[in-house]
Design an enzyme around this catalytic site. Structure first.
Site, PDB file in Angstrom:
ATOM      1  N   ASP A  62     -10.151   3.903   1.779  1.00 13.66           N
ATOM      2  CA  ASP A  62     -10.420   3.330   3.105  1.00 13.66           C
ATOM      3  C   ASP A  62     -11.230   4.288   3.989  1.00 13.66           C
ATOM      4  O   ASP A  62     -12.134   3.857   4.715  1.00 13.66           O
ATOM      5  CB  ASP A  62      -9.104   2.974   3.815  1.00 13.66           C
ATOM      6  CG  ASP A  62      -8.506   1.677   3.289  1.00 13.66           C
ATOM      7  OD1 ASP A  62      -9.260   0.835   2.751  1.00 13.66           O
ATOM      8  OD2 ASP A  62      -7.277   1.504   3.414  1.00 13.66           O
ATOM      9  N   LYS A 103       0.801  -1.233   0.000  1.00 15.88           N
ATOM     10  CA  LYS A 103       0.000   0.000   0.000  1.00 15.88           C
ATOM     11  C   LYS A 103       0.836   1.287   0.000  1.00 15.88           C
ATOM     12  O   LYS A 103       0.388   2.309  -0.514  1.00 15.88           O
ATOM     13  CB  LYS A 103      -0.938   0.017   1.209  1.00 15.88           C
ATOM     14  CG  LYS A 103      -2.147  -0.882   1.057  1.00 15.88           C
ATOM     15  CD  LYS A 103      -3.041  -0.725   2.272  1.00 15.88           C
ATOM     16  CE  LYS A 103      -4.418  -1.294   2.037  1.00 15.88           C
ATOM     17  NZ  LYS A 103      -5.369  -0.851   3.045  1.00 15.88           N
ATOM     18  N   GLY A 108      -1.737   1.979  10.024  1.00 16.54           N
ATOM     19  CA  GLY A 108      -2.175   2.402   8.703  1.00 16.54           C
ATOM     20  C   GLY A 108      -3.682   2.599   8.626  1.00 16.54           C
ATOM     21  O   GLY A 108      -4.165   3.615   8.105  1.00 16.54           O
TER      22      GLY A 108
HETATM   23  P1  ATR Z   1      -2.935  -1.623  10.218  1.00 11.45           P
HETATM   24  O1  ATR Z   1      -2.400  -1.149   8.912  1.00 11.45           O
HETATM   25  O2  ATR Z   1      -3.951  -2.728  10.112  1.00 11.45           O
HETATM   26  O3  ATR Z   1      -3.440  -0.510  11.080  1.00 11.45           O
HETATM   27  P2  ATR Z   1      -0.511  -1.737  11.774  1.00 11.45           P
HETATM   28  O4  ATR Z   1      -0.004  -0.494  11.106  1.00 11.45           O
HETATM   29  O5  ATR Z   1       0.427  -2.859  12.012  1.00 11.45           O
HETATM   30  O6  ATR Z   1      -1.710  -2.356  10.952  1.00 11.45           O
HETATM   31  O7  ATR Z   1      -1.198  -1.331  13.144  1.00 11.45           O
HETATM   32  C1  ATR Z   1      -1.713  -2.242  14.059  1.00 11.45           C
HETATM   33  C2  ATR Z   1      -2.309  -1.503  15.254  1.00 11.45           C
HETATM   34  O8  ATR Z   1      -2.675  -2.457  16.253  1.00 11.45           O
HETATM   35  C3  ATR Z   1      -1.330  -0.543  15.928  1.00 11.45           C
HETATM   36  O9  ATR Z   1      -2.048   0.526  16.480  1.00 11.45           O
HETATM   37  C4  ATR Z   1      -0.726  -1.443  17.005  1.00 11.45           C
HETATM   38  O10 ATR Z   1      -0.175  -0.745  18.097  1.00 11.45           O
HETATM   39  P3  ATR Z   1       1.400  -0.316  18.057  1.00 11.45           P
HETATM   40  O11 ATR Z   1       1.460   0.923  17.222  1.00 11.45           O
HETATM   41  O12 ATR Z   1       1.754  -0.086  19.469  1.00 11.45           O
HETATM   42  O13 ATR Z   1       2.142  -1.473  17.433  1.00 11.45           O
HETATM   43  C5  ATR Z   1      -1.961  -2.183  17.458  1.00 11.45           C
HETATM   44  N1  ATR Z   1      -1.590  -3.420  18.156  1.00 11.45           N
HETATM   45  C6  ATR Z   1      -1.163  -4.585  17.590  1.00 11.45           C
HETATM   46  N2  ATR Z   1      -0.900  -5.501  18.558  1.00 11.45           N
HETATM   47  C7  ATR Z   1      -1.156  -4.903  19.737  1.00 11.45           C
HETATM   48  C8  ATR Z   1      -1.084  -5.312  21.114  1.00 11.45           C
HETATM   49  N3  ATR Z   1      -0.685  -6.558  21.465  1.00 11.45           N
HETATM   50  N4  ATR Z   1      -1.426  -4.427  22.084  1.00 11.45           N
HETATM   51  C9  ATR Z   1      -1.828  -3.178  21.742  1.00 11.45           C
HETATM   52  N5  ATR Z   1      -1.926  -2.727  20.477  1.00 11.45           N
HETATM   53  C10 ATR Z   1      -1.585  -3.566  19.493  1.00 11.45           C
END
Ligand code: ATR
Length: 277
Positions: free
Chosen positions: A107, A70, A136
């Site tokens: 989106d 993306k 994202g």
């Molecule tokens: P996407 O494009 O789907 O948003 P991403 O950029 O990987 O994917 O973001 C995932 C989101 O889920 C982020 O906000 C992430 O928090 P971090 O910025 O701290 O990584 C959150 N997330 C994923 N696993 C998590 C966990 N175990 N606890 C809290 N937040 C989590």
């Protein structure tokens, strides 16, 4: 024999097998009796540019782009819409007659349209929104809430710096809240959005306490596997209007289909069923 070209489109990802876009787009092609095809394309990052440059020559009118391409497509496209620039990512490509590639992001449109459809009484200026996450997907949520006129967005993310960065980009309507304190903001929220991957099948549960939910609050989750996440269940238990995440996926697909195949498709129960099949 007719020499009319049959329009082709598809989704580019790596992996791509999980994508539900083919089910959705092919359902619409069938519904509107359009002669066209939509296919999944597994493309490795190093081949992305070559593939995108070749597709128009093979009869493709456009494509969706998913993980992990993306951001990379923004560099390859000849033109990028303001929306996609704002979000730092594109999910929809349009191949123009002259062979040039336009990158767009739908989106945010998908998110806000799903919200309005699922919660018709929700008023953007009715109060603060609590948004969980800063990845994202979250950018699209914030951009569309700001554009819709939500007065205040309380933003909370495990990694605070990512939320601070979004505040820098989207301005003072964003108020960053520590992840451990997110539960305290629930009672002030007219809208709660989960834009993290928490609660998804195979991922950890979302543990932000939802005891403070007001009945008047709208609760929505970007996670749609399962459809009824713990957050959606908590919203239902509190008497809130709930909006599941499948609709965002369906609505974000609408502008692409319309541009490629010349017909604005309807998101209805049959579309949901096709995506879930
Ligand atoms: P996407 O494009 O789907 O948003 P991403 O950029 O990987 O994917 O973001 C995932 C989101 O889920 C982020 O906000 C992430 O928090 P971090 O910025 O701290 O990584 C959150 N997330 C994923 N696993 C998590 C966990 N175990 N606890 C809290 N937040 C989590």
């Amino acid at each position: 024999m007719s020499d009319r070209k049959i329009p082709l489109a598809g989704v580019i990802g790596c992996p791509v097998a999980h994508s539900r876009s083919p089910q959705i787009q092919n359902h619409w092609l069938k519904t509107y009796e359009i002669a066209g095809y939509y296919v999944p394309m597994h493309v490795e990052p190093q081949d992305l540019e070559t593939v995108i440059r070749s597709l128009p020559k093979a009869g493709f009118v456009g494509a969706n782009v998913t993980i992990p391409h993306k951001e990379a497509v923004m560099q390859i496209a000849d033109k990028v819409t303001d929306r996609a620039t704002l979000m730092g990512a594109a999910n929809t490509l349009i191949f123009r007659e002259d062979g040039s590639v336009l990158a767009d992001n739908t989106d945010g449109y998908g998110f806000i349209t799903n919200l309005h459809q699922g919660a018709p009484d929700w008023k953007p200026n009715g109060g603060p929104a609590l948004v969980l996450g800063a990845g994202g997907a979250c950018r699209a949520v914030i951009a569309s809430l700001v554009e819709a006129g939500v007065p205040e967005i309380m933003l909370s993310n495990r990694t605070r710096e990512r939320a601070d960065q979004l505040r820098k980009e989207f301005g003072k309507r964003i108020q960053v809240i520590d992840w451990v304190k997110a539960g305290n903001a629930v009672e002030d929220a007219s809208l709660v959005v989960n834009a993290t991957s928490l609660g998804m099948e195979g991922k950890r549960p979302l543990r932000v306490p939802m005891d403070g939910l007001q009945t008047s609050c709208v609760v929505t989750d970007l996670v749609y596997t399962p459809l009824k996440t713990d957050l959606i269940q908590a919203g239902e238990d509190a008497g809130c209007t709930v909006v599941d995440g499948l609709g965002m996926l369906l609505h974000q697909a609408v502008p692409g289909f319309e541009r490629w195949f010349g017909q604005r498709p309807k998101v209805d129960e049959a579309t949901r069923a096709a995506a879930l099949a």
